[in-house]
Every structure is written in structure tokens, then in C-alpha cells.
Design a protein around this motif. Sequence first.
Motif, PDB file in Angstrom:
ATOM      1  N   UNK A   1       0.833  -1.207   0.000  1.00 41.37           N
ATOM      2  CA  UNK A   1       0.000   0.000   0.000  1.00 41.37           C
ATOM      3  C   UNK A   1       0.866   1.255   0.000  1.00 41.37           C
ATOM      4  N   UNK A   2       1.941   1.245   0.786  1.00 36.76           N
ATOM      5  CA  UNK A   2       2.845   2.404   0.832  1.00 36.76           C
ATOM      6  C   UNK A   2       3.539   2.609  -0.505  1.00 36.76           C
ATOM      7  N   UNK A   3       3.941   1.505  -1.142  1.00 33.12           N
ATOM      8  CA  UNK A   3       4.550   1.602  -2.465  1.00 33.12           C
ATOM      9  C   UNK A   3       3.574   2.231  -3.455  1.00 33.12           C
ATOM     10  N   UNK A   4       2.338   1.736  -3.471  1.00 32.11           N
ATOM     11  CA  UNK A   4       1.350   2.254  -4.431  1.00 32.11           C
ATOM     12  C   UNK A   4       1.028   3.716  -4.154  1.00 32.11           C
ATOM     13  N   UNK A   5       0.945   4.078  -2.889  1.00 33.98           N
ATOM     14  CA  UNK A   5       0.678   5.474  -2.537  1.00 33.98           C
ATOM     15  C   UNK A   5       1.800   6.379  -3.030  1.00 33.98           C
ATOM     16  N   UNK A   6       3.032   5.929  -2.838  1.00 30.57           N
ATOM     17  CA  UNK A   6       4.175   6.731  -3.266  1.00 30.57           C
ATOM     18  C   UNK A   6       4.221   6.844  -4.788  1.00 30.57           C
ATOM     19  N   UNK A   7       3.930   5.745  -5.472  1.00 31.06           N
ATOM     20  CA  UNK A   7       3.946   5.757  -6.929  1.00 31.06           C
ATOM     21  C   UNK A   7       2.849   6.676  -7.466  1.00 31.06           C
ATOM     22  N   UNK A   8       1.657   6.553  -6.904  1.00 26.95           N
ATOM     23  CA  UNK A   8       0.550   7.404  -7.356  1.00 26.95           C
ATOM     24  C   UNK A   8       0.853   8.878  -7.108  1.00 26.95           C
ATOM     25  N   UNK A   9       1.437   9.187  -5.959  1.00 28.26           N
ATOM     26  CA  UNK A   9       1.778  10.579  -5.658  1.00 28.26           C
ATOM     27  C   UNK A   9       2.795  11.114  -6.666  1.00 28.26           C
ATOM     28  N   UNK A  10       3.736  10.273  -7.056  1.00 29.50           N
ATOM     29  CA  UNK A  10       4.746  10.667  -8.031  1.00 29.50           C
ATOM     30  C   UNK A  10       4.114  10.926  -9.395  1.00 29.50           C
ATOM     31  N   UNK A  11       3.207  10.034  -9.813  1.00 24.28           N
ATOM     32  CA  UNK A  11       2.563  10.166 -11.116  1.00 24.28           C
ATOM     33  C   UNK A  11       1.605  11.358 -11.157  1.00 24.28           C
TER      34      UNK A  11
END
Length: 201
Positions: free
Chosen positions: A113-123
Motif C-alpha cells: 500500500x505504501x509503495x502504491x501510494x508513493x507511486x501514485x503521488x509521483x505520477x
Amino acid sequence: MAFELPKLPYEYDALEPVIDKQTMEIHHTKHHQAYVTNLNKVIEGTEYESLELEELVKKIDTLPESIQTAVRNNGGGHLNHSLFWNLLQSPNEETTIPSELSDKLIEDFGSIESFKEKFEASAKGRFGSGWAWLVDNQGTLEVIDLPNQDNPLMIGKTPLFGLDVWEHAYYLNYQNRRPEYVSNFWKVVNWEQVNKLWKEI
């Protein structure tokens, strides 16, 4: 040898409803083709035309100034899209992250979940055109975003998957709703291919 537009490993409508057929067809046959055509023009007759695409992109900072920007934009565009198409699959197919890669993501990001949150924030946060990337940086997985058609190989990192956030990648269907496009992206990630790239490092 001149670079060529790669064929997609699926039909243009295979990613619907996440990415529509018309967007895929225009993105592939117009945008990606333009990068290939322009790259071939700029390196034709030079010592660089015999290099593999990855090697050419890795050498970006050593290229002559007269072709450096064109190779950055078009070579990066060709490589980014060649990777991107193979990292996607129908939303009807299995999307489970292989266990070993899942463990690595948890190790480096704390949780999936933390990985996906970080990726989405970056995108979502990339201003203007560019890409969000999951990369390997000497054994550690990281999320980064880069402008335009820059590729992680240009800064010494290995791309495992990326999300194109140029407007041409989503605007016909999502208009200005980039966050919705980014959130829906998880439905079409080919995690087996991501895992394969990670294993090959």
C-alpha cells in the motif's frame, strides 16, 4: 540498422475500459512512431546508429551537443514506450504481484500500500509531461518521476515499470482527470513482466 516500431503484444482494445482503443492506437501508431522516425533521422550516418537502444540512452550525456537533445527526446520516447507496452495487460487477467517481488516491495517501501501510494503521488504530482517509474537503484527499489521522455537509464537506474502521464496517454478518455487514470493503472499492470525485468538485473 534503423529502429522500428514494435508490435503490441495485444489488440488495441485489450486494455479497455482502463485505456480505450482509440487512445492506444493513436499513442502507438502516431506518437511512438514519431519518436522512432525522428530518432532514426538524427543518428543516421553517425557512429551511434549501430548501438542498441539501451546503450544509446545510457550514453546520453556523452553524445555531441548537436544531437543530444534529439536523442534524449526521441530515443527516450522510443525506449519508454517499448517498455510501457509490454508492462500492460488486459484488466481481465491475473494481476497478483509475484511473491518474491512483493516481499522486496514490502522490504523497501514498508508495505504494498505504501509503495502504491508513493507511486501514485509521483505520477499525479509530475508537473507537465513525464513519467513515474519504479526503478532498481543498485539493489534497492525506488519510485521516481522524470520529465518529458527521460528514462531512468540516463541517471544510472534500471526501470522496472513506468506510467506515461503525458496528456496524449489518457486525455481522450479521462480529459483533465489524471488522478483517475493513475488510480486505474493498477488494473492493467503485467506484474509477471515487471518481475521478469527485476530478475534480469
